[in-house]
Design an enzyme around this catalytic site. Structure first.
Site, PDB file in Angstrom:
ATOM      1  N   ASP A  57      36.057  35.706  29.700  1.00 54.49           N
ATOM      2  CA  ASP A  57      36.591  36.523  30.676  1.00 54.49           C
ATOM      3  C   ASP A  57      35.303  37.703  30.556  1.00 54.49           C
ATOM      4  OD1 ASP A  57      38.975  37.851  31.899  1.00 54.49           O
ATOM      5  OD2 ASP A  57      37.925  39.770  30.707  1.00 54.49           O
ATOM      6  N   ASP A  85      31.477  39.816  43.359  1.00 55.28           N
ATOM      7  CA  ASP A  85      31.267  38.581  43.625  1.00 55.28           C
ATOM      8  C   ASP A  85      29.801  38.047  43.067  1.00 55.28           C
ATOM      9  OD1 ASP A  85      34.045  38.761  44.622  1.00 55.28           O
ATOM     10  OD2 ASP A  85      33.223  38.661  46.681  1.00 55.28           O
ATOM     11  N   GLU A 101      38.350  36.921  37.175  1.00 60.30           N
ATOM     12  CA  GLU A 101      37.287  36.945  36.300  1.00 60.30           C
ATOM     13  C   GLU A 101      37.281  35.922  35.214  1.00 60.30           C
ATOM     14  OE1 GLU A 101      39.370  40.669  34.760  1.00 60.30           O
ATOM     15  OE2 GLU A 101      39.386  39.440  36.786  1.00 60.30           O
TER      16      GLU A 101
END
Length: 189
Positions: free
Chosen positions: A46, A63, A88
């Site tokens: 993560d 992004d 994410e």
């Protein structure tokens, strides 16, 4: 016949590859986990503080961070296969490796990501922070900011209490939250 083949190929790509990162997507991960057997390790990754990063620099820059992380994940050693889990979060699956063996490769991956200088192109920030605005008749200089992007990683393997592949993923996810609670930018079992 060629058109039909092209349509089928594009349909497969859309279903199995994540559009943003071009990593195999969650559907591909699910199919992979249905086929695993014996010893394997699942790692959940993560991006640390990603919401704050997105709020500060904008979604386009967020992004770009995800694409950078995906590019580094393709370099994972030890036979790991990276996947985009969603948002994410990412996953790496190691066939034939226990968590002890996979952890060294995941530490290398974590260090690779943390050691990559990510340059925030200020032009891609939110419009309220656009450096191209003219101030007092002068154009502000373009300045790029370098930030460190880190990931937390949780690891679990099939040897720990057995269980289904879905249970191994859940254990890896719990280990991921332990890594975050211990201060982020680390690997936790």
């Amino acid at each position: 016949l060629m058109c039909l083949y092209a349509i089928l190929q594009e349909s497969w790509r859309m279903a199995y590859l994540d559009e943003l990162t071009e990593l195999p997507a969650r559907r591909a991960l699910r199919e992979r986990l249905q086929k695993v057997g014996g010893t394997y390790t699942v790692a959940m990754l993560d991006v640390d503080n990603f919401k704050k990063f997105n709020d500060t620099y904008g979604h386009d820059t967020g992004d770009a961070v995800l694409r950078m992380i995906a590019a580094r994940m393709r370099k994972v050693t030890g036979g790991g296969t990276p996947y985009r889990y969603g948002g994410e979060e990412f996953t790496v699956v190691f066939n034939g490796k226990g968590s002890e063996d996979a952890t060294a490769h995941l530490e290398d991956l974590r260090e690779l990501i943390a050691g990559t200088a990510f340059v925030v192109n200020r032009r891609s920030r939110r419009s309220s922070d656009n450096t191209d605005k003219v101030s007092m008749g002068r154009k502000k200089p373009n300045s790029n900011k370098t930030v460190q992007v880190t990931v937390s990683i949780g690891v679990a393997d099939s040897a720990q209490d057995g269980g289904t592949p879905l249970e191994v993923v859940k254990r890896a996810d719990k280990a991921l939250y332990r890594a975050k609670q211990k201060g982020r930018n680390r690997v936790s079992n």
